[in-house]
Design an enzyme around this catalytic site. Structure first.
Site, PDB file in Angstrom:
ATOM      1  CB  THR A  66       6.773  54.112  18.104  1.00  0.00           C
ATOM      2  OG1 THR A  66       6.762  52.764  17.633  1.00  0.00           O
ATOM      3  CG2 THR A  66       6.337  54.156  19.553  1.00  0.00           C
ATOM      4  CE  LYS A 136      22.177  53.203   9.412  1.00  0.00           C
ATOM      5  NZ  LYS A 136      21.341  53.237   8.181  1.00  0.00           N
ATOM      6  CG  HIS A 277      31.868   9.704  26.945  1.00  0.00           C
ATOM      7  ND1 HIS A 277      32.353  10.947  27.311  1.00  0.00           N
ATOM      8  CD2 HIS A 277      32.566   8.812  27.676  1.00  0.00           C
ATOM      9  CE1 HIS A 277      33.309  10.797  28.212  1.00  0.00           C
ATOM     10  NE2 HIS A 277      33.451   9.520  28.475  1.00  0.00           N
TER      11      HIS A 277
END
Length: 524
Positions: A66, A136, A277
């Site tokens: 591609t 883009k 905690h």
């Protein structure tokens, strides 16, 4: 923007044919590559192979297919730009209005322990290039990187006569850039680790969101859980079997408990750690998970209420029955027996998780914390006691004291600084955590021991005859002497204070055995 032509090139073919049929039904031309084109053709969906579109064959085992001007020109061309249109006409470049790409499974290859050559081959080049080009140009191009988005895109195309809205395209573009950023971060981390440079000049981190959380540490804070590729086992990879969704604090506390419990080899010891905690309030070793749990609970039964329980061995019926007697938020174990699951199911809100494989405490991982304008990154504290720490007093520890000293020091590594841990018979009996003064940590730990004795109906504090571990050196003798007065008989600490000689003298005077490890375990 209307969609007339789409390019689909995916490694994950989930939902592929249904989406392609939706496009085909709207009269959208489909271009595709390699295996994707064959899958579409086999499903009877009309498709044009990318080789026909570009006039150039796939080469180099598909590495180049591609990376071609007809692909990138079709994605990047600004539709209203006259010069771009002229270039398209001159070179025979048609528009590509929709791109659906998901990347080679790099993260999965790393997670599966692929070889270096297989891992490198799993790095996608053309995919990220196309995704970035389409994102883009999202003013004109719709980009999809997640099969979960096929349905919403198809719905919008149908609703708008084959077009998509800018709002949708902007959202998909943001997701696309985040995906390529996380992908590149995974690659960068693999190369850094593979090259032995865990802290390279540029540091990248990224992950995939597993779930949005109801809120963060507090209800006004947004939060989500992300999985970071290549980080091995851990709470983010645990399987939940029952109970409500875990909260931000649940995940944080469970991670702390797992880290502490994984210090102890399950083939040698059954270990139980109870965390509240992010600090252990009880930790113990036993011949069985039930024994370990009961010993850990005795350390601080008040703080254990609403805590996180982690076991390093299979959770069976007997220990399940004991745990459900007290309100517990989360249980984590390597596995859970069927009888235990039935018992635990009586507490519908109790979260029960399994984690397999069990984490390796020595695995090389990074701790990453945000600060204003940047990140602090460090190697995780994976150090363990190797060999015998140095005896610095006239009296050496007894065999029983040695075992408890090593146990206490391993637990202290997971307690917030300043940290003091008293231990006896393979169990914590008093923990002082997160204090600005080490003397305060000593005092709190002693009080916790006295509280536990009262809760158990005992006349004698378990601090009597215990050992004590400190995560860092004693800067003065006052904390050490206070520990001795409370009943401690032996101390383990890193050493390294300018007053070490004074501290050693005080220990000798008090009849204590003391060893230096040379290793500090600050945890902020």
């Amino acid at each position: 923007m209307p969609v007339r032509r789409a390019l689909i090139s995916v490694s994950d073919k989930t939902g592929l044919t249904d989406f392609a049929r939706a496009l085909h039904g709207l009269g959208i031309e489909i271009l595709s590559t390699g295996g994707t084109a064959r899958a579409l053709a086999a499903a009877g969906i009309g498709v044009t192979d990318i080789q026909e579109w570009t006039g150039f064959p796939e080469i180099m085992d598909g590495r180049v297919k591609t990376l071609h001007p007809k692909v990138h020109g079709g994605l990047l061309a600004v539709r209203g730009n006259r010069a771009h249109r002229q270039a398209q006409e001159e070179h025979g470049i048609g528009d590509i209005d929709l791109l659906a790409v998901n990347l080679y499974p790099f993260e999965e290859t790393v997670a599966a322990g692929g070889s270096a050559s297989d891992t490198i081959e799993a790095i996608d080049v053309g995919g990220p290039a196309m995704i970035r080009a389409a994102a883009k140009n999202h003013e004109s191009v719709t980009v999809i990187v997640d099969p979960a988005d096929y349905h919403s895109v198809a719905d919008e195309l149908r609703a708008h006569g084959g077009s998509t809205t800018l709002t949708l395209r902007q959202g998909l573009a943001a997701k696309a850039f985040a995906r390529t950023a996380a992908y590149d971060a995974a690659i960068a981390r693999w190369f850094a680790g593979h090259g032995g440079n865990a802290l390279p000049p540029y540091f990248a981190i990224g992950g995939k969101r597993l779930q949005a959380l109801r809120y963060g540490e507090n209800p006004h804070q947004q939060a989500a859980l992300y999985r970071v590729a290549g980080n091995g086992g851990g709470i983010a990879n645990a399987q939940q079997h029952q109970g409500k969704e875990l909260s931000f604090n649940n995940f944080n506390d469970a991670d702390a408990a797992i880290a502490c419990a994984s210090e102890f080899d399950p083939t040698k010891f059954a270990a139980c750690v109870i965390v509240k905690h992010a600090n252990p309030c009880g930790a113990a070793l036993g011949a069985s998970p039930l024994e370990a749990y009961r010993k850990a609970l005795r350390s601080d039964p008040v703080s254990a209420f609403g805590g996180i329980v982690v076991l390093n061995r299979r959770l069976d019926e007997d220990v399940a029955a004991a745990i459900v007697e007290l309100f517990t938020e989360v249980i984590v174990a390597p596995s859970v027996g069927e009888a235990a699951r039935r018992i635990l199911s009586s507490k519908s809100n109790l979260r029960v998780l399994t984690l397999e494989p069990w984490p390796d405490p020595h695995a090389q991982m990074l701790d990453v914390r945000t600060i204003g304008g940047g990140l602090l990154v460090q190697a995780r504290d994976t150090s363990a006691l190797t060999g015998a720490p140095k005896v610095v007093t006239a009296r050496a520890p007894t065999a029983g004291e040695w075992l408890d000293l090593e146990f206490a020091f391993r637990v202290a590594k997971h307690v917030k600084s300043n940290a003091i841990v008293y231990a006896k018979d393979g169990a914590t009996v008093g923990i002082g955590a997160g204090q600005m003064s080490r003397v305060d940590a000593v005092t709190i730990a002693v009080r916790k021991g006295a509280d536990a004795a009262r809760a158990a109906g005992a006349d004698l504090s378990p601090i009597q005859g215990s050992v004590v571990a400190s995560d860092a050196f004693f800067p003065f003798s006052d904390g050490l002497l206070q520990a001795a007065e409370a009943g401690a008989t032996a101390i383990i600490q890193p050493g390294g204070s300018i007053r070490d000689a004074e501290i050693i003298e005080a220990a000798n005077t008090a009849g204590l055995a003391m060893v230096f490890t040379g290793v500090r375990h600050f945890k902020h």
